[in-house]
Every structure is written in C-alpha cells, then in structure tokens.
Design an enzyme around this catalytic site. Sequence first.
Site, PDB file in Angstrom:
ATOM      1  N   ASN A 106       0.816  -1.211   0.000  1.00 58.15           N
ATOM      2  CA  ASN A 106       0.000   0.000   0.000  1.00 58.15           C
ATOM      3  C   ASN A 106       0.841   1.248   0.000  1.00 58.15           C
ATOM      4  O   ASN A 106       1.950   1.288   0.531  1.00 58.15           O
ATOM      5  CB  ASN A 106      -0.975   0.019   1.195  1.00 58.15           C
ATOM      6  CG  ASN A 106      -0.432   0.794   2.385  1.00 58.15           C
ATOM      7  OD1 ASN A 106      -0.514   2.031   2.433  1.00 58.15           O
ATOM      8  ND2 ASN A 106       0.172   0.082   3.329  1.00 58.15           N
ATOM      9  N   GLY A 149      -0.713   7.065   1.419  1.00 57.27           N
ATOM     10  CA  GLY A 149      -0.245   8.455   1.502  1.00 57.27           C
ATOM     11  C   GLY A 149      -0.875   9.217   2.650  1.00 57.27           C
ATOM     12  O   GLY A 149      -1.077  10.434   2.562  1.00 57.27           O
ATOM     13  N   CYS A 164       5.802   5.638   8.667  1.00 53.42           N
ATOM     14  CA  CYS A 164       5.151   5.423   7.380  1.00 53.42           C
ATOM     15  C   CYS A 164       6.215   5.554   6.281  1.00 53.42           C
ATOM     16  O   CYS A 164       6.950   6.540   6.251  1.00 53.42           O
ATOM     17  CB  CYS A 164       4.048   6.452   7.167  1.00 53.42           C
ATOM     18  SG  CYS A 164       3.288   6.299   5.541  1.00 53.42           S
ATOM     19  N   ASN A 188       6.014  -1.001  11.474  1.00 59.26           N
ATOM     20  CA  ASN A 188       5.237  -0.479  10.356  1.00 59.26           C
ATOM     21  C   ASN A 188       5.619  -1.301   9.118  1.00 59.26           C
ATOM     22  O   ASN A 188       6.339  -2.291   9.218  1.00 59.26           O
ATOM     23  CB  ASN A 188       5.525   1.016  10.163  1.00 59.26           C
ATOM     24  CG  ASN A 188       4.338   1.742   9.534  1.00 59.26           C
ATOM     25  OD1 ASN A 188       3.770   1.284   8.540  1.00 59.26           O
ATOM     26  ND2 ASN A 188       3.959   2.873  10.111  1.00 59.26           N
ATOM     27  N   THR A 189       5.171  -0.890   7.959  1.00 60.21           N
ATOM     28  CA  THR A 189       5.363  -1.696   6.744  1.00 60.21           C
ATOM     29  C   THR A 189       6.802  -1.634   6.225  1.00 60.21           C
ATOM     30  O   THR A 189       7.556  -0.708   6.521  1.00 60.21           O
ATOM     31  CB  THR A 189       4.426  -1.206   5.635  1.00 60.21           C
ATOM     32  OG1 THR A 189       4.633   0.196   5.440  1.00 60.21           O
ATOM     33  CG2 THR A 189       2.976  -1.440   6.017  1.00 60.21           C
TER      34      THR A 189
HETATM   35  C1  LIG Z   1      -3.771   0.153   4.036  1.00 59.08           C
HETATM   36  C2  LIG Z   1      -2.833   0.390   5.188  1.00 59.08           C
HETATM   37  C3  LIG Z   1      -2.789   1.649   5.784  1.00 59.08           C
HETATM   38  C4  LIG Z   1      -1.928   1.904   6.860  1.00 59.08           C
HETATM   39  N1  LIG Z   1      -1.931   3.133   7.438  1.00 59.08           N
HETATM   40  C5  LIG Z   1      -1.145   3.367   8.534  1.00 59.08           C
HETATM   41  C6  LIG Z   1      -1.194   4.616   9.208  1.00 59.08           C
HETATM   42  O1  LIG Z   1      -1.941   5.529   8.864  1.00 59.08           O
HETATM   43  N2  LIG Z   1      -0.394   4.783  10.285  1.00 59.08           N
HETATM   44  C7  LIG Z   1       0.443   3.797  10.756  1.00 59.08           C
HETATM   45  O2  LIG Z   1       1.126   3.995  11.755  1.00 59.08           O
HETATM   46  N3  LIG Z   1       0.495   2.597  10.140  1.00 59.08           N
HETATM   47  C8  LIG Z   1      -0.279   2.356   9.043  1.00 59.08           C
HETATM   48  N4  LIG Z   1      -0.237   1.123   8.422  1.00 59.08           N
HETATM   49  C9  LIG Z   1       0.668   0.083   8.970  1.00 59.08           C
HETATM   50  C10 LIG Z   1      -0.073  -0.867   9.916  1.00 59.08           C
HETATM   51  O3  LIG Z   1      -0.584  -0.197  11.044  1.00 59.08           O
HETATM   52  C11 LIG Z   1       0.841  -2.006  10.380  1.00 59.08           C
HETATM   53  O4  LIG Z   1       1.932  -1.465  11.090  1.00 59.08           O
HETATM   54  C12 LIG Z   1       1.375  -2.843   9.240  1.00 59.08           C
HETATM   55  O5  LIG Z   1       0.401  -2.986   8.224  1.00 59.08           O
HETATM   56  C13 LIG Z   1       1.820  -4.240   9.686  1.00 59.08           C
HETATM   57  O6  LIG Z   1       0.756  -4.945  10.300  1.00 59.08           O
HETATM   58  P1  LIG Z   1      -0.208  -5.980   9.505  1.00 59.08           P
HETATM   59  O7  LIG Z   1       0.673  -6.911   8.743  1.00 59.08           O
HETATM   60  O8  LIG Z   1      -1.032  -6.651  10.573  1.00 59.08           O
HETATM   61  O9  LIG Z   1      -1.040  -5.145   8.604  1.00 59.08           O
HETATM   62  C14 LIG Z   1      -1.089   0.860   7.344  1.00 59.08           C
HETATM   63  C15 LIG Z   1      -1.135  -0.401   6.736  1.00 59.08           C
HETATM   64  C16 LIG Z   1      -1.992  -0.656   5.678  1.00 59.08           C
HETATM   65  C17 LIG Z   1      -2.023  -2.023   5.057  1.00 59.08           C
END
Ligand SMILES: Cc1cc2nc3c(=O)[nH]c(=O)nc-3n(C[C@H](O)[C@H](O)[C@H](O)COP(=O)(O)O)c2cc1C
Lengths: 312, 264
Positions: free
Chosen positions: A71, A74, A130, A192-193
């Site tokens: 993703n 933004g 992010c 985070n990602t």
């Molecule tokens: C569509 C999407 C939007 C995200 N938006 C944010 C965000 O606004 N702020 C943030 O700290 N992390 C954001 N993340 C990261 C997630 O909070 C998380 O740290 C990351 O996806 C790993 O966890 P997961 O594998 O369970 O998704 C986002 C992830 C995804 C997939």
Amino acid sequence: MSDLSVNIVGPRMKNPLMLASGILDETGESMLMAVKKGAGAVVTKSVGLEANEGHRNPTAFEIGDGLGLLNAMGLPNPGINDYEREVKIALTGGVPVIGSVFGRDGKDFSYLAGKMEDYGASAVELNLSCPHAKGVGMDIGADPEEVGIIVSAVSSAVSIPVFAKLTPNVPNIADIALSAVKAGAEGVVAINTLKGMIISPETGLPVLGNRLGGLSGPAILPVGVRSVFEIKQRFMKEEVNAVIIGVGGISSAHDALQYIMAGADALQIGSVMRWKGAAVFGEIASGISDFMDREGYSTIKDMVGIAQEAKK
Amino acid sequence: MKHSEGLKGTDIVEIEKVQRETHDTVSLYFTHHDDAKTGQFYMVWIPGLDEVPMSISAIEEDGRRSVTVKDVGEATHALCTMKAGEQIGIRGPFGKGYTLVGKRVLLVGGGSGMASLIVAAREYARVGKDVTLCIGARTKEDLLFGEQAGIKVEVSTDDGSAGFHGFVTDLAERLLNEDDYDMIVTCGPEIMMKKMLDIASAREIKYEASLERLMKCGIGVCDACAIGGYRVCKGGPVFPDTILLKIDEFGERRRDAAGRVVKL
Ligand SMILES: Cc1cc2nc3c(=O)[nH]c(=O)nc-3n(C[C@H](O)[C@H](O)[C@H](O)COP(=O)(O)O)c2cc1C
Ligand SMILES: Cc1cc2nc3c(=O)[nH]c(=O)nc-3n(C[C@H](O)[C@H](O)[C@H](O)COP(=O)(O)OP(=O)(O)OC[C@H]3O[C@@H](n4cnc5c(N)ncnc54)[C@H](O)[C@@H]3O)c2cc1C
C-alpha cells in the site's frame, strides 16, 4: 482459566489485541465494528494537522493470494479538527482509543497529541514510520536522535502514555526503540510496513500511484518477530522497563504467540482483516486463551519474552 | 493469483472491443478468467494515470467481460477514449453482488448505475423471472441500455424526450400501483435509491441497492468507502434494505478523499 487482560495504555484491556492504525479505522463507525468483534483497544488512522487526500490510486492491492498487501495510501485523513467526531464515536465502544498522529517535528506532534488527549484518547501513538510520505513518517523516524527529540517534546506536552511506532526499514531498530523510551515514551510499537514495489512488466510501470509503497500482511511476520525480539533483548540488557506492542503479519493465535514470546506485551492486527474480517479478533483471542489453558499459562505476562531465555 | 505465477498487483488485459453506448458512455470488452458474479466490480487501472471502480457489465462463460464507463472526469475520460489493443489492469472481481431473489422483480436504474443493474436484469430474465426494468435519464440521448431482449423496459426522462416525463421513482410508483412485485433492485443516483427504499419499506417489498462511494483499496482495508461501519467494497456494493434502513448517512452524507464528512 487464563486471563487475557493487559494493563498498558491506562485503562485495562480485556485482551492484548488492538486494531492497527490505518486499517478500517479512518471512521469512528468502523472502529466500533472492530470493538464489537472483540478488539481490546483501537488505534485510529494516523491524523495530521490538515486534511490530506493521500496518493493517487492504485493505493493498495493484494499480492500472491494471501501473502501480503502493498500500500501507498499516503496518509489520507480529515485533519485533526474534523477528527474529533471519529474519536468520540469510537469511544462509545467502551474500550481504550489510542490516537495515532503524524507531523514534521516535535511541535506538530505535541499539538496533535494534545488534541487527541482532549478528545478522550487513552494514549497516543506517534507515527515515525510510514514509508511512503515525504517529510513525515520514516523520513524522520529512522534517526534515533530525531526520534528522541520528538518523543521528549510530546511526553512533556501530554499526560497520557506516549508510544513511538517504529520502522523496520533500518539496520538499528533497537537503537531507535531505546532512544524513544529514554526520551519518555511508555513504549514502542513495531513494526510499520516494509518498503516495497511491484512493477507490471507488460506496461513497464510500477503499479502503485506513488510507485513505492509498504508491504504488510503474513509475508512480514518473521521481520516483525525478529524486530520485537531485538528490541526486547536491548531493553533487557539496558534494564529498561518499557512496553512493546508487536504488529506485522499476525493472522492467527499462533502468530500472536510468537510476538508475545519474542517480547511483546500487546499486539496490533491489521492486514489480515482483508481475508478474515474483524471477526479475526475473537478468533485470535480465543486461540490464545486455549493455548494458555493447554500449556498452563495463567496470564499474558507469563509468556512475554520467554524466547529470550531459551538456550542458543 | 498463486505465488508460483509470480507476484502481481493487477492483471494486465488487452481491450478487444470498444462499443459506444451513448454520447458519453462506452463499453470496453476484454477477457479475464475469474468467477465474477452479478453485481460485483473490478478496480480498473489506466496504466500510469489512476485506478477506478467499475461494475462488471457483461459476464460470459468463456471469460469475456465488459465494463461500461461514463465519462465524468480524468480517469473515466481516458477509459472512454481507449481503443482496441490498448492495455488496462484488472483487479477483482470484488464485493458482494445481487442476491437475485424474488419472482416478480422491479429494477430501477439511472445513469452509470445501469452498467451494474443490466447484468441483474439479464440474469433474472435468463432464469425465467418476471422482470420489469425502469430506466431514468435526463434526456433521450442519455438513455443507457434502453432495449434489451426478453425484458420489459419502461423509460422516464426529465425533459419528456422519451417515455414517462418525470422522475424514475414516480414511474416506479405508478408501476407498483398497477402490479404486484415482490422485489425491488436499484442502482443509480443515491437520492433516487433512498427514495426507492422509502417506497419499498412503505409497501413492505424486499429491496436491495448497489451503492457507490469513493474507493481506494477495493479490498476492505483502507476505510475510504466506509458507510455506517460497513465498507462498500467488501460489505457491498449491494446492500439489503435491512442494513440500509439502519444507516442514517445513506442518501444524506458521504466521505471525500480525505475522509471528511460531506453532504451528498
Ligand atoms: C492500508 C494500510 C494503511 C496503513 N496506514 C497506517 C497509518 O496511517 N499509520 C500507521 O502507523 N500505520 C499504518 N499502516 C501500517 C499498519 O498499522 C501495520 O503497522 C502494518 O500494516 C503491519 O501490520 P499488519 O501486517 O497486521 O497489517 C497501514 C497499513 C496498511 C495495510
Ligand atoms: C462499486 C462502484 C461501481 C462503479 N461502477 C461504475 C460503472 O459501471 N460505470 C461508471 O461509469 N462508473 C462507475 N462507478 C463510478 C466511477 O468509479 C467514477 O465515476 C470514477 O471513479 C470517476 O473517476 P474520474 O477520474 O473520471 O472522475 P473524477 O474527476 O475523479 O470525479 C468525477 C465524479 O466521480 C466521483 N468519483 C470520483 N472517484 C470516485 C470513486 N473512486 N468512486 C466513486 N465515485 C468517484 C466524484 O465524486 C465526482 O463526482 C462506480 C463506482 C463504484 C464505487
């Protein structure tokens, strides 16, 4: 009977599972849905000073049949002033709401965190991680010193617990975690990602509107577990007593237990809702509970970090 | 797609045929092997420009598909000016489609909503149900899918240039007064769909509607298309009366690209 409750964000949580920031939490009503399905707490979408539409589509897609998501939303958000409505609605769910915020410097973050506190958030999470937005997120969160400055500013501006959310796109995540905690953070959230890209060979173009994005979902679990392990190891070495919240790729109780045993006190759940919906909260909570009953653990704390003591 | 086939973000397909439907609406035909169901949608990528949600307007067993695009802005304009041989990306099919329940069915559509509704109309007709399709348009020139084999079609236009002169909801009420129906299905402007919900619940007729909201991920994670705690991309786009009656923002409010609440 096993006790799943944890006490890390102020009010006690009935289980250690939180809704992760950015997945189904831009609106108050969606956060309520996660609460209804069993989330012990919810983290809001990351909110900034002004309304932001985010990047152009494509902003997110699935890769490899359940392997993960890429993703580059933004950081779309309505801006902190309009966000009061969403926090107030989420609060009616009766579980702690953690306000996630992003900014450019200590001043931005302190202002935003103060607003979240005013709205009734139990804690704030600083998005220092992010990977796809200019001048915010991991652009500032990859440097331990800068993280320390921001956390210290926020910690003196609010009286609720402050958590720093960290990026795995660094060689030294434990250094950053330590710096955040020494600057006054109650704890850290990891991860985070991971920075990533997908190209369509037929067109020769990166598919995401922003070209670069962040990878999440099952594929990143080992990176998250390793990160939490390294952070816990460092905290133990430095005799720092701080909370670690594990996030990244959790789809099952089995995954959640890996994070806990690496050192996480609580967990966040995001991408898996693509495949399992919010019902995954109930599923993971009862899976952890069954495991604890079977293996003779009575509290979550009994399992936290036990992989650290295992012989090499 | 399986990991062994490589990791992709979207399936690149070639446009096989372009069919002009009205002065501002075009159908693009291509092949995409999937299990698409009536009422589902694709996220259609215009390489390097944008990606937009589009209802699947034809579903053939051999994998032939179409989307029917109304030119309303930058992305849809690019799609409407594409030629056979050009490439687009397809993600999906996504969402929950029509339930296709009911024996005597009144379908009420307008604008680009017809792209979705037409597949439901054809499917009801194919399985031998009694179908009446009401199509609303501004003028005769805007009428989309006005003639369909095996389906009773009633038309309304705002200016009276074809069929009933007035709102399609008034036309629908007239038909409901004349005959018995046990199902109302609608897709089009939300104000119209809301009016039809009021009409259906007053008459105690089962109802479902296919909604539009600004869409980003299309797969139920980003919350951009949220409505009352549901996501249009995953919980919908087709919702039953039982849910819509409980959502106070239906027909009233939506979210903009930043997630701000705005009036419809
Ligand atoms: C569509 C999407 C939007 C995200 N938006 C944010 C965000 O606004 N702020 C943030 O700290 N992390 C954001 N993340 C990261 C997630 O909070 C998380 O740290 C990351 O996806 C790993 O966890 P997961 O594998 O369970 O998704 C986002 C992830 C995804 C997939
Ligand atoms: C599930 C679903 C199915 C759809 N099916 C069809 C279809 O079969 N045929 C068709 O012509 N249109 C369909 N639409 C609407 C179509 O997606 C929008 O018209 C398109 O995204 C507009 O993009 P643009 O760049 O051309 O216009 P813009 O300049 O971006 O906007 C023009 C208008 O379209 C609206 N809009 C913009 N982006 C979106 C979006 N992502 N989703 C919904 N509305 C938007 C804006 O509010 C504005 O009123 C569907 C929408 C949804 C949600």
